[in-house]
Design a protein around this motif. Structure first.
Motif, PDB file in Angstrom:
ATOM      1  N   LEU A  93      42.964  67.579  24.583  1.00 12.70           N
ATOM      2  CA  LEU A  93      42.215  67.480  25.935  1.00 12.70           C
ATOM      3  C   LEU A  93      42.592  66.290  26.711  1.00 12.70           C
ATOM      4  O   LEU A  93      42.631  66.670  28.146  1.00 12.70           O
ATOM      5  N   ASP A  94      43.141  65.388  26.253  1.00 14.09           N
ATOM      6  CA  ASP A  94      43.476  64.261  27.328  1.00 14.09           C
ATOM      7  C   ASP A  94      44.689  64.488  28.144  1.00 14.09           C
ATOM      8  O   ASP A  94      44.849  64.048  28.918  1.00 14.09           O
ATOM      9  N   GLU A  95      45.641  65.537  27.344  1.00 14.27           N
ATOM     10  CA  GLU A  95      46.953  65.861  27.974  1.00 14.27           C
ATOM     11  C   GLU A  95      46.348  66.742  29.127  1.00 14.27           C
ATOM     12  O   GLU A  95      47.139  66.708  30.173  1.00 14.27           O
ATOM     13  N   LEU A  96      45.477  67.485  28.851  1.00 13.93           N
ATOM     14  CA  LEU A  96      45.208  68.475  30.035  1.00 13.93           C
ATOM     15  C   LEU A  96      44.643  67.750  31.069  1.00 13.93           C
ATOM     16  O   LEU A  96      44.909  68.054  32.197  1.00 13.93           O
ATOM     17  N   ILE A  97      43.832  66.645  30.959  1.00 18.72           N
ATOM     18  CA  ILE A  97      43.252  65.953  32.098  1.00 18.72           C
ATOM     19  C   ILE A  97      44.499  65.150  32.722  1.00 18.72           C
ATOM     20  O   ILE A  97      44.415  64.921  33.811  1.00 18.72           O
ATOM     21  N   ALA A  98      45.375  64.579  31.750  1.00 19.08           N
ATOM     22  CA  ALA A  98      46.355  63.882  32.200  1.00 19.08           C
ATOM     23  C   ALA A  98      47.153  64.874  33.392  1.00 19.08           C
ATOM     24  O   ALA A  98      47.878  64.285  34.150  1.00 19.08           O
ATOM     25  N   TRP A  99      47.287  66.149  32.868  1.00 16.78           N
ATOM     26  CA  TRP A  99      47.876  67.052  33.961  1.00 16.78           C
ATOM     27  C   TRP A  99      47.311  67.463  35.021  1.00 16.78           C
ATOM     28  O   TRP A  99      47.540  68.403  35.862  1.00 16.78           O
ATOM     29  N   GLY A 100      45.996  67.205  35.277  1.00 15.09           N
ATOM     30  CA  GLY A 100      45.380  67.073  36.428  1.00 15.09           C
ATOM     31  C   GLY A 100      43.972  68.236  36.322  1.00 15.09           C
ATOM     32  O   GLY A 100      43.318  68.395  37.275  1.00 15.09           O
ATOM     33  N   ALA A 101      43.730  68.689  35.009  1.00 12.61           N
ATOM     34  CA  ALA A 101      42.657  69.409  34.915  1.00 12.61           C
ATOM     35  C   ALA A 101      41.418  68.559  34.910  1.00 12.61           C
ATOM     36  O   ALA A 101      41.194  67.469  34.549  1.00 12.61           O
ATOM     37  N   GLN A 102      40.095  69.129  35.792  1.00  8.24           N
ATOM     38  CA  GLN A 102      38.923  68.235  36.023  1.00  8.24           C
ATOM     39  C   GLN A 102      37.837  68.979  35.206  1.00  8.24           C
ATOM     40  O   GLN A 102      37.629  70.192  35.278  1.00  8.24           O
ATOM     41  N   PHE A 103      37.138  68.253  34.695  1.00  4.02           N
ATOM     42  CA  PHE A 103      35.738  68.762  34.146  1.00  4.02           C
ATOM     43  C   PHE A 103      34.534  68.256  34.702  1.00  4.02           C
ATOM     44  O   PHE A 103      34.484  66.533  35.111  1.00  4.02           O
ATOM     45  N   ASP A 104      33.490  68.454  34.734  1.00  3.98           N
ATOM     46  CA  ASP A 104      32.376  68.081  35.341  1.00  3.98           C
ATOM     47  C   ASP A 104      31.874  66.849  34.691  1.00  3.98           C
ATOM     48  O   ASP A 104      31.936  66.806  33.450  1.00  3.98           O
TER      49      ASP A 104
END
Length: 527
Positions: A93-104
């Protein structure tokens, strides 16, 4: 002949995250990513609810998530796999966020965590009600900025290149069987613009081609979800497992005329307090499970199916009228707007819903490294059977499975990559003695016939008689289309029809062989 170090088939979360990892680690390697439609079109795009993982250890734990997954899977999960996926999910999940995915997030800056059926805690991260769309957006943007990834849109993968094709080109009559040592050397891919079939040779191939929801008449899956990956793997003699476990999402929006794909009313709506009612306005889940609307999907879908048979109606209702309007609009803007577009005010009106084919829990059998039974062929995402879901997938576990297994496939492929070489005897595609098919209307009719057969006989509730009728009717379609595929120049409609027939056959045969009801599989004649 196109040569690429890594061939990735599919542009959903599994294929995209795998390609990014490989490209970052092997900076001199070539990665070719092919997708049958536009790059944005995948099952990932349609994932509304979110991604399940443990982020708040004050209220949640790995053990709780593991137990929730095992319970939902009804005794058929591989516990080692469940533990591995749940415990690795936060890192991915941290990798997804580092790639730019944003969560509420909440006003305090913490992640806003939702809850869905089968979960004992709030642990679903989301981006409004378009979580999958947001993840795909971020990954595609990253892929487009990665120079050693070539992304080919509108390229349909026809078949894997294996020892079978090499032996046949050399004039051998020996037929490759499941018992033989089989290796994948890439794939034959149809360029939809030129109608040319390209031979793409690869040292390592990752299959992330999604599910097969279009085998049913009512499905939340997009038009592209025709089970191409599962069918190709089956033809290549890969092991297929647990394909009888079809998860029907309990709450797809009922519309007249019917839409394909059906618009999904995410399970997160029930997590926020949505109540299921029958056509008489009665809340009915208390008759089926103590967890009410938040019971696992197989239980809720069967409950709705039972109520529809009792009332004789085509749909039930989801009541959200008691949920705070401002909260609902903020969390579910697209659902609110979709309902409004067909005259439904979610604050005053019940939402008409019906179960729809949503997810296939089985597929191509892989080990914990993502390896299939075919050498140098990996699979992850919905087309694979990892052991995580068992007989019924826990809501929002699909995205973590995809990113964890993309990582596992990357790690193992990297460990063998330097030992692999290209072969010099890979044959090109041979379509001599074939002609262009001009009867596309027949293909359309046959596709609808498959969906009718599967929906009528191999749905939420099955029986021995229904399954036998389905097998008999499908055999006729198979024989009719066997000659079409053999004699016609290939097109996407012909290939998709072939793959739908294959998937229907596999689901029917696996259903006939299963003698015990578990999770998403229910046969009236079984225990």
């Amino acid at each position: 002949m196109i040569k690429t170090d890594f061939l990735v088939i599919g542009s959903g979360i599994a294929g995209l995250s795998y390609a990014l990892k490989v490209a970052s680690f092997h900076k001199q390697a070539t990665i070719t990513l092919v997708t049958k439609a536009q790059k944005e079109e995948s099952n990932t795009k349609y994932a509304q609810g979110g991604i399940a993982t443990v982020t708040n250890t004050d209220i949640d734990s790995f053990e709780q998530h593991i137990q929730d997954t095992l319970i939902a899977g009804d005794g058929l999960c591989d516990e080692e796999v469940v533990r591995m996926v749940v415990e690795e999910a936060p890192k991915r999940l941290d990798e997804l966020i580092a790639w730019g995915a944003q969560f509420d997030k909440t006003n305090k800056g913490d992640y806003s965590l939702g809850r869905e059926g089968g979960h004992s805690q709030n642990r679903i991260l989301h981006h409004k009600d378009i979580t999958g769309y947001e993840i795909a957006r971020a990954l595609l943007q990253k892929v487009e900025n990665t120079p050693n990834i070539t992304l080919l849109e509108d390229h349909f993968t026809v078949d894997f290149i294996t020892d079978h094709h090499i032996l046949r080109a050399q004039g051998h009559e020996k037929t490759v069987t499941h018992r033989d040592h089989i290796t994948c050397y890439g794939a034959y891919v149809l360029d939809e613009a030129t109608q040319e079939i390209k031979t793409i040779q690869a040292k390592i191939t990752l299959l992330a081609a999604g599910g097969s929801g279009q085998v049913y008449r009512t499905t939340t899956n997009p038009k592209i979800a025709t089970g191409d990956g599962i069918a190709m793997a089956y033809r290549a003699k890969a092991k297929i497992q647990d394909i009888e476990f079809i998860q029907f999402h309990p709450t797809a929006l009922h519309q007249e005329p019917a839409q394909s794909p059906a618009f999904l009313i995410t399970e997160a709506v029930r997590g926020e307090g949505g109540i299921l009612r029958n056509s008489n306005g009665e809340r009915f889940m208390e008759r089926y499970d103590d967890r009410l609307e938040l019971a696992p999907r197989d239980i809720v879908a069967r409950a709705i199916d039972t109520e529809l048979k009792i009332t004789g109606e085509d749909y039930a209702y989801l009541d959200c009228t008691h949920i705070n309007p401002e909260h609902f609009i903020n969390h579910f803007p697209n659902i609110t707007e979709k309902c409004k577009s067909i005259g439904i005010d979610v604050h005053k009106d019940f939402i008409p819903i019906t179960p729809a084919a949503h997810y296939i829990c089985g597929g191509i059998a892989v080990n914990k490294n993502g390896q299939t039974s075919i050498e140098n062929l990996y699979a992850c995402g919905e087309c694979s059977r990892t052991g995580l879901h068992g007989a019924n997938r826990l809501a929002s576990n699909s995205l973590i499975e995809a990113i964890v297994y993309a990582h596992k496939s990357f790690k193992h492929g990297t460990s063998i990559f330097n030992s692999l070489e290209f072969r010099s005897d890979i044959p090109g595609w041979d379509d001599t003695n074939t002609s262009k098919n001009i009867e596309n209307i027949l293909i359309t009719h046959d596709r609808k016939d498959i969906q009718k057969i599967m929906s009528n006989y191999v749905g939420i509730v099955r029986s021995d008689i229904r399954l036998q009728k389905a097998a008999n009717r499908l055999e006729i379609l198979y024989q009719e289309n066997k000659e079409l595929y053999k004699n016609a120049k290939l097109s996407v409609p012909i290939c998709e029809l072939r793959n739908l027939i294959t998937n229907a056959h596999l689901i029917i045969q696996a259903s006939m062989e299963r003698k015990q009801n578990k999770g998403g599989f229910y046969n009236q004649d079984c225990e």
